[in-house]
Design a protein around this motif. Structure first.
Motif, PDB file in Angstrom:
ATOM      1  N   SER A   1      14.075  14.493  -6.505  1.00  0.00           N
ATOM      2  CA  SER A   1      14.252  14.586  -5.052  1.00  0.00           C
ATOM      3  C   SER A   1      15.347  15.590  -4.679  1.00  0.00           C
ATOM      4  N   GLU A  32       7.598  14.837  11.351  1.00  0.00           N
ATOM      5  CA  GLU A  32       6.336  15.459  10.953  1.00  0.00           C
ATOM      6  C   GLU A  32       6.566  16.853  10.363  1.00  0.00           C
ATOM      7  N   GLN A  53       7.853  16.357   6.889  1.00  0.00           N
ATOM      8  CA  GLN A  53       6.793  15.926   5.985  1.00  0.00           C
ATOM      9  C   GLN A  53       5.853  17.078   5.639  1.00  0.00           C
ATOM     10  N   THR A  64       5.379  18.692   1.911  1.00  0.00           N
ATOM     11  CA  THR A  64       4.062  18.803   1.281  1.00  0.00           C
ATOM     12  C   THR A  64       3.821  20.226   0.793  1.00  0.00           C
ATOM     13  N   SER A  74       4.456  12.024  -6.589  1.00  0.00           N
ATOM     14  CA  SER A  74       4.524  11.370  -5.286  1.00  0.00           C
ATOM     15  C   SER A  74       5.757  11.875  -4.555  1.00  0.00           C
ATOM     16  N   TRP A  75       5.679  11.862  -3.228  1.00  0.00           N
ATOM     17  CA  TRP A  75       6.794  12.374  -2.419  1.00  0.00           C
ATOM     18  C   TRP A  75       6.689  11.808  -1.015  1.00  0.00           C
ATOM     19  N   GLU A  76       7.840  11.735  -0.378  1.00  0.00           N
ATOM     20  CA  GLU A  76       7.899  11.233   0.989  1.00  0.00           C
ATOM     21  C   GLU A  76       9.208  11.695   1.623  1.00  0.00           C
ATOM     22  N   ARG A 123      11.490  10.528   4.822  1.00  0.00           N
ATOM     23  CA  ARG A 123      11.581   9.451   5.808  1.00  0.00           C
ATOM     24  C   ARG A 123      12.980   9.413   6.387  1.00  0.00           C
ATOM     25  N   VAL A 137      14.661  12.074   1.074  1.00  0.00           N
ATOM     26  CA  VAL A 137      13.532  12.570   0.295  1.00  0.00           C
ATOM     27  C   VAL A 137      13.396  11.661  -0.917  1.00  0.00           C
ATOM     28  N   ALA A 181      10.936  10.971  -4.212  1.00  0.00           N
ATOM     29  CA  ALA A 181       9.888  11.608  -4.999  1.00  0.00           C
ATOM     30  C   ALA A 181       9.895  11.074  -6.420  1.00  0.00           C
ATOM     31  N   THR A 199      -2.105  18.886   7.905  1.00  0.00           N
ATOM     32  CA  THR A 199      -0.937  18.876   8.770  1.00  0.00           C
ATOM     33  C   THR A 199      -0.770  20.188   9.521  1.00  0.00           C
TER      34      THR A 199
END
Length: 176
Positions: free
Chosen positions: A51, A69, A72, A76, A138-140, A142, A150, A152, A173
């Motif tokens: 991360s 958004e 995010q 991505t 995987s990643w996010e 928030r 972050v 991940a 997106t």
């Protein structure tokens, strides 16, 4: 819950994790792999977590006052570039073209823009983190209060079976 309670809870969780690691090590020995190494990523310094480089790249990629958004979407794109950068250089352009060209509902100008963005991010990843060969699985991004976090996960070897999913999410997106 007060700060002292939070520390106790954290301490209990860490002890449970240590027991789990010991069980994994014992299982490895019983399986005939006595020198198996089991890493607890929670004990790593921030710079060694996947991360951290993602957050570094994300910081440079977003505007002055981004929305969640935007974070995010940028994350991505960074993940798509990161995982693509793991391919041999001679295969990157074709893989990128294949992944971006699959959705014909996305206008060609958006696909071109996405391709250019990913190519720029690949160059940035290679320049800043050339020896990091972990594949992001995987990643996010928030928000936790006023702080962007972050989160991940990565595998230690490069695999590219999630690139299509990454690209599909990125195109979705950007065309929304």
């Amino acid at each position: 819950m007060g700060k002292a309670s939070q520390q106790k809870k954290s301490s209990r969780a860490r002890k449970l994790g240590t027991r789990d690691l010991e069980a994994l090590r014992r299982g490895a020995v019983q399986s005939g792999i006595p020198d198996a190494i089991v890493l607890d990523r929670n004990d790593l310094p921030p710079e060694q977590k996947i991360s951290w480089p993602l957050a570094q790249l994300l910081q440079d990629e977003v505007s002055d006052h981004p929305t969640l958004e935007e974070y995010q979407s940028a994350l991505t794109a960074i993940v798509a570039a990161w995982n693509t950068s793991l391919l041999p250089e001679s295969e990157r352009a074709e893989a990128l073209r294949d992944q971006i060209g699959f959705d014909k509902s996305v206008p060609p100008e958006i696909r071109r823009e996405v391709t250019q963005r990913i190519e720029r991010l690949i160059e940035e990843k290679v320049a800043r983190f050339p020896h990091d060969r972990r594949r992001i699985v995987s990643w996010e991004a928030r928000l936790e209060g006023d702080v962007l976090r972050v989160v991940a996960a990565a595998s230690d070897g490069p695999r590219h079976d999630t690139l299509e999913d990454v690209m599909r999410g990125l195109l979705r997106t950007m065309s929304a």
